[in-house]
Design a protein around this motif. Structure first.
Motif, short mmCIF file in Angstrom:
data_model
loop_
_atom_site.label_atom_id
_atom_site.label_comp_id
_atom_site.label_asym_id
_atom_site.label_seq_id
_atom_site.Cartn_x
_atom_site.Cartn_y
_atom_site.Cartn_z
N GLU A 156 0.84 -1.21 0.00
CA GLU A 156 0.00 0.00 0.00
C GLU A 156 0.87 1.25 0.00
OE1 GLU A 156 -2.45 -0.26 3.46
OE2 GLU A 156 -3.53 -2.02 2.71
N GLN A 157 1.91 1.26 0.83
CA GLN A 157 2.80 2.42 0.88
C GLN A 157 3.52 2.60 -0.44
OE1 GLN A 157 5.11 1.56 4.42
NE2 GLN A 157 4.09 3.24 5.46
N SER A 158 3.94 1.50 -1.05
CA SER A 158 4.62 1.59 -2.34
C SER A 158 3.67 2.15 -3.39
CB SER A 158 5.12 0.21 -2.76
OG SER A 158 5.71 0.26 -4.03
N ALA A 159 2.43 1.70 -3.35
CA ALA A 159 1.44 2.16 -4.32
C ALA A 159 1.17 3.65 -4.18
CB ALA A 159 0.14 1.37 -4.17
N SER A 160 1.25 4.16 -2.95
CA SER A 160 0.99 5.58 -2.74
C SER A 160 2.26 6.42 -2.86
CB SER A 160 0.35 5.80 -1.36
OG SER A 160 1.28 5.53 -0.34
N GLY A 161 3.40 5.75 -3.07
CA GLY A 161 4.65 6.47 -3.23
C GLY A 161 5.19 7.06 -1.94
N SER A 162 4.87 6.45 -0.80
CA SER A 162 5.26 7.04 0.48
C SER A 162 6.44 6.34 1.15
CB SER A 162 4.05 7.05 1.42
OG SER A 162 3.61 5.72 1.66
N PHE A 163 7.45 5.97 0.37
CA PHE A 163 8.63 5.31 0.94
C PHE A 163 9.79 6.26 1.17
CE2 PHE A 163 7.61 0.77 -0.41
CZ PHE A 163 7.32 0.41 0.89
N ASN A 164 9.56 7.54 1.04
CA ASN A 164 10.62 8.53 1.25
C ASN A 164 11.87 8.22 0.43
OD1 ASN A 164 8.96 9.85 3.08
ND2 ASN A 164 9.71 8.65 4.80
N GLY A 165 11.67 7.92 -0.83
CA GLY A 165 12.81 7.68 -1.72
C GLY A 165 13.29 6.24 -1.75
N GLY A 166 12.81 5.40 -0.85
CA GLY A 166 13.22 3.99 -0.84
C GLY A 166 12.37 3.17 -1.80
N THR A 167 12.71 1.90 -1.89
CA THR A 167 11.97 1.01 -2.77
C THR A 167 11.24 -0.04 -1.94
OG1 THR A 167 13.78 -0.58 -2.98
CG2 THR A 167 13.71 1.26 -4.59
N LEU A 168 10.27 -0.70 -2.55
CA LEU A 168 9.58 -1.79 -1.87
C LEU A 168 10.57 -2.89 -1.51
CD1 LEU A 168 7.04 -3.26 -0.90
CD2 LEU A 168 6.82 -4.19 -3.21
N THR A 169 11.49 -3.20 -2.40
CA THR A 169 12.47 -4.25 -2.15
C THR A 169 13.29 -3.93 -0.90
OG1 THR A 169 12.57 -4.78 -4.50
CG2 THR A 169 14.40 -5.54 -3.13
N ALA A 170 13.76 -2.69 -0.79
CA ALA A 170 14.55 -2.30 0.38
C ALA A 170 13.70 -2.36 1.64
CB ALA A 170 15.12 -0.89 0.18
N ALA A 171 12.46 -1.90 1.57
CA ALA A 171 11.58 -1.94 2.74
C ALA A 171 11.28 -3.38 3.13
CB ALA A 171 10.29 -1.19 2.44
N LEU A 172 11.08 -4.24 2.15
CA LEU A 172 10.81 -5.65 2.43
C LEU A 172 12.01 -6.32 3.08
CD1 LEU A 172 8.82 -7.96 2.25
CD2 LEU A 172 9.73 -8.44 -0.02
N ARG A 173 13.20 -6.03 2.58
CA ARG A 173 14.41 -6.58 3.20
C ARG A 173 14.54 -6.14 4.65
NH1 ARG A 173 17.42 -9.04 -0.70
NH2 ARG A 173 17.27 -8.21 -2.79
N GLU A 174 14.24 -4.88 4.91
CA GLU A 174 14.28 -4.36 6.28
C GLU A 174 13.26 -5.08 7.16
OE1 GLU A 174 15.50 -1.89 9.45
OE2 GLU A 174 16.42 -2.16 7.49
N MET A 175 12.06 -5.27 6.64
CA MET A 175 11.02 -5.97 7.40
C MET A 175 11.45 -7.40 7.71
SD MET A 175 7.03 -6.76 6.48
CE MET A 175 7.33 -8.24 5.50
N VAL A 176 11.98 -8.09 6.72
CA VAL A 176 12.42 -9.47 6.92
C VAL A 176 13.57 -9.51 7.92
CG1 VAL A 176 13.53 -11.45 5.77
CG2 VAL A 176 11.54 -10.34 4.73
N ASP A 177 14.50 -8.57 7.84
CA ASP A 177 15.58 -8.50 8.84
C ASP A 177 15.00 -8.37 10.25
OD1 ASP A 177 17.62 -8.78 7.02
OD2 ASP A 177 18.11 -6.63 6.95
#
Length: 189
Positions: A156-177
């Motif tokens: 949802e955040q990726s779809a709304s463009g609200s990652f503050n310059g990050g990517t879904l892949t980077a956010a997902l890696r952080e979540m998995v970590d």
């Protein structure tokens, strides 16, 4: 071969125009009549379902290759599997997922069922990790639900463009970590 060519063109149209491309756009891009397309695919929804099926089959194959790789530890397989699935689904541009949900609910439901139901291999990796001592004891089903909830929120955040310059892949890696390593410093864990 013609079906694959059509699906490649559909992929291009989805990336370029979203899910609202017309069959005329597709036939023009392919240089064939819409009648020919309809002979192979009964509807636009049928085309999108076939495209999703192809993507999901590729994901399952990549996952199976990963799981059979003897050079990887169970922990590494788990981490890579948790990041791999949604990354490969990015071909359905995440900014357009709301379009898919709204206009093609049957296709969306199939994608949703895959995301929520394709967990047997992950559960097995977790069980093997627990048995070997690589992972501590924890409730596997809560882990799965936290992951799925986090994934949908990140989408949802990726779809709304609200990652503050990050990517879904980077956010997902952080979540998995965070799920696998926690948030406390190593000495406090």
């Amino acid at each position: 071969m013609v079906k694959e060519r059509i699906l490649d063109a559909v992929r291009t149209e989805v990336i370029r125009s979203g899910f609202r491309f017309s069959m005329n756009d597709l036939s023009t891009q392919l240089g064939m009549s819409t009648k020919t397309i309809y002979e192979l695919f009964s509807s636009k929804e049928d085309l999108l379902t076939a495209l999703l099926d192809t993507s999901l089959a590729e994901i399952v194959e990549k996952e199976q290759q990963l799981l059979r790789d003897p050079s990887l530890s169970n922990r590494s397989k788990l981490r890579q599997s948790l990041v791999m699935l949604p990354t490969d689904l990015v071909m359905f541009d995440l900014r357009r997922l709301s379009e898919l949900q709204r206009y093609y609910p049957v296709v969306w439901s199939k994608l949703d069922l895959f995301i929520t139901g394709h967990w047997d291999e992950i559960r097995q990796l977790i069980q093997t990790g627990k048995a070997s001592g690589e992972l501590r004891a924890f409730d596997t089903e809560i882990f799965v639900q936290v992951y799925i909830g986090g994934l949908y929120r990140l989408m949802e955040q990726s779809a709304s463009g609200s990652f503050n310059g990050g990517t879904l892949t980077a956010a997902l890696r952080e979540m998995v970590d965070m799920l696998l390593e926690g948030v406390l410093p190593k000495e406090e864990q």
